[in-house]
Scaffold this active site. Structure first.
Site, PDB file in Angstrom:
ATOM      1  N   SER A  20       0.840  -1.199   0.000  1.00 18.31           N
ATOM      2  CA  SER A  20       0.000   0.000   0.000  1.00 18.31           C
ATOM      3  C   SER A  20       0.871   1.244   0.000  1.00 18.31           C
ATOM      4  CB  SER A  20      -0.952  -0.033   1.208  1.00 18.31           C
ATOM      5  OG  SER A  20      -1.936   0.956   1.071  1.00 18.31           O
ATOM      6  N   ASN A  21       0.320   2.375   0.399  1.00 14.53           N
ATOM      7  CA  ASN A  21       1.077   3.634   0.423  1.00 14.53           C
ATOM      8  C   ASN A  21       0.632   4.468   1.623  1.00 14.53           C
ATOM      9  OD1 ASN A  21      -1.296   5.264  -0.445  1.00 14.53           O
ATOM     10  ND2 ASN A  21      -1.090   3.956  -2.252  1.00 14.53           N
TER      11      ASN A  21
END
Ligand code: CTP
Length: 412
Positions: free
Chosen positions: A210-211
């Protein structure tokens, strides 16, 4: 653009243990920019004093004692006619019965009779009193006469029962009030789809790629659209932020799920605003069992995700929807050039470019520093703003584009 700003709200407080929540509501309304005048019934003063409301609103709080004061003959008329909204929270079973009957035996009842503004009632009482046919009939009658009934909620009650009867939390009531005032906004009757948060691409049953996106900017965009009266579908990957009152949330994880949700929501939408940070790649294989360290560091092969914005923008000519498409460009270098390329490549109406490497802009913080680049060649560099203010600027531009799009005659 907060629609509560500058509004005059008359807050009626009646005798319930939930009176303590009314003080919080009065404080929240005042902080949102409303002028709050409070009327307490005699029973309410058994639970809380007028001074509490005066302290949080900075304005007088009235009781039945004021009814017979020197300006008695005009007080209730004055309060009623100046109000943009009458909120009664908590509203007891007794008060609901009196309102339904049109009783005029207290300052609050008199004022409610004289008021012509919209009204919102937040009932609070014991479970059995709420379900009693008399209370239900009173509520139905009041709703038929146009009152917005908010709650009560299910939960622990003062009697020890767990039942429906708790007054709705002040933050949620605030959301309903915000919605009520937004009804006449520039996006009334328009559907806006907003995406928020970073997508999560699974690697195995316990891990994902993810981020750092928190979803804060997307949520602010959704709230700004609601404040203009739009119907908002909020497609989000996060459960960490409260859903803005009135938004229709759709929880997704991956880019593929987000694409499906966006396509479905956009069938009947005029606007798409993609604030989500969508992963460009996902693991080519998702392990069915947890990857164990004994087998050594894995090599993870990635495969491209669909580009949601580009897909939707390409489908636009076919479906004539959405009329306005807005993207974000998260950049760490060459902001304007990179954003310009995305604007054109993805066929957007405008793009919101932000330097996510700056400490006061981008992911997780409450401020943002953005540049708006339009398909028409316009470049608008905005100063450091709160994410709420950035969202308001974006929505103002959307309203203009939407007005132009709908004003244009359709080509044969
Ligand atoms: N976006 C999208 N689908 C993707 C990737 C991005 O719809 N698969 C959208 C984002 O929501 C954003 C815009 O495209 O509104 C730009 O996203 P960004 O991550 O800045 O750019 P990318 O297109 O992913 O390009 P790069 O990562 O190379 O900068």
């Amino acid at each position: 653009m907060n629609p509560i700003q500058g509004k005059r709200i008359l807050l009626g407080v009646t005798g319930s243990i939930a009176c303590y929540k009314a003080a919080d509501l009065a404080s929240k309304l005042t902080q949102a920019g409303a002028q709050v005048d409070t009327i307490l019934t005699k029973a309410a003063t058994q639970f809380i004093t007028p001074l509490t409301f005066q302290a949080v609103t900075g304005r007088r709080a009235y009781t039945d004692g004021d009814l017979w004061g020197h300006d008695a003959h005009v007080l209730h008329i004055g309060l009623a006619h100046q109000a943009d909204l009458l909120v009664i929270a908590p509203a007891t079973a007794n008060t609901l019965a009196q309102l339904a009957q049109g009783s005029a035996d207290s300052l609050l009842n008199l004022t409610a009779l004289a008021a012509t503004c919209p009204r919102l009632l937040a009932p609070a009482m014991d479970g059995g009193m709420y379900t009693h046919p008399a209370t239900q009939a009173n509520l139905q009658l009041l709703a038929e006469r146009g009152a917005r009934i908010v709650g009560p909620e299910e939960g622990h009650l003062a009697s020890g029962l767990v039942a429906r009867g708790r007054m709705t939390e002040p933050l949620a009531i605030l959301g309903h009030i915000r919605q009520l005032f937004a009804q006449s906004g520039a996006l009334r009757g328009r559907r806006v789809v907003v995406t928020a948060g970073g997508t999560r691409e699974p690697l195995d049953p316990v891990r994902f790629l993810s981020n750092h996106s928190s979803g804060k900017q997307g949520y602010a965009v959704a709230q700004a659209a609601l404040d203009l009266g739009a119907e908002v579908v909020l497609i989000t990957t996060t459960t960490a932020l409260p859903t803005p009152s009135g938004a229709q949330p759709v929880l997704v994880n991956t880019a593929a799920e987000m694409l499906d949700a966006v396509q479905q929501a956009c069938q009947a939408a005029e606007v798409l605003i993609m604030a989500a940070a969508v992963a460009d790649f996902r693991p080519a294989q998702v392990a069915t069992q947890k990857i164990k360290k004994q087998t050594g560091a894995p090599t993870i092969e990635l495969t491209p995700n669909p580009d949601i914005l580009a897909t939707l923008a390409q489908q636009r000519p076919l479906h004539d929807r959405p009329l306005v498409v807005v993207g974000f460009a998260a950049e760490t270098e060459n902001l304007a050039t990179n954003a310009q390329v995305k604007l054109q490549k993805k066929g957007l109406d405008f793009i919101v470019a932000n330097d996510v490497s700056a400490p006061d802009a981008g992911f997780a913080v409450d401020t943002n520093r953005v540049t708006l680049l339009g398909a028409d060649g316009t470049v608008e560099i905005l100063p450091l703003l709160s994410k709420t203010e950035v969202a308001e600027q974006i929505l103002q531009r959307v309203v203009k584009l939407l007005n132009n799009a709908t004003a244009k005659p359709k080509l044969p």
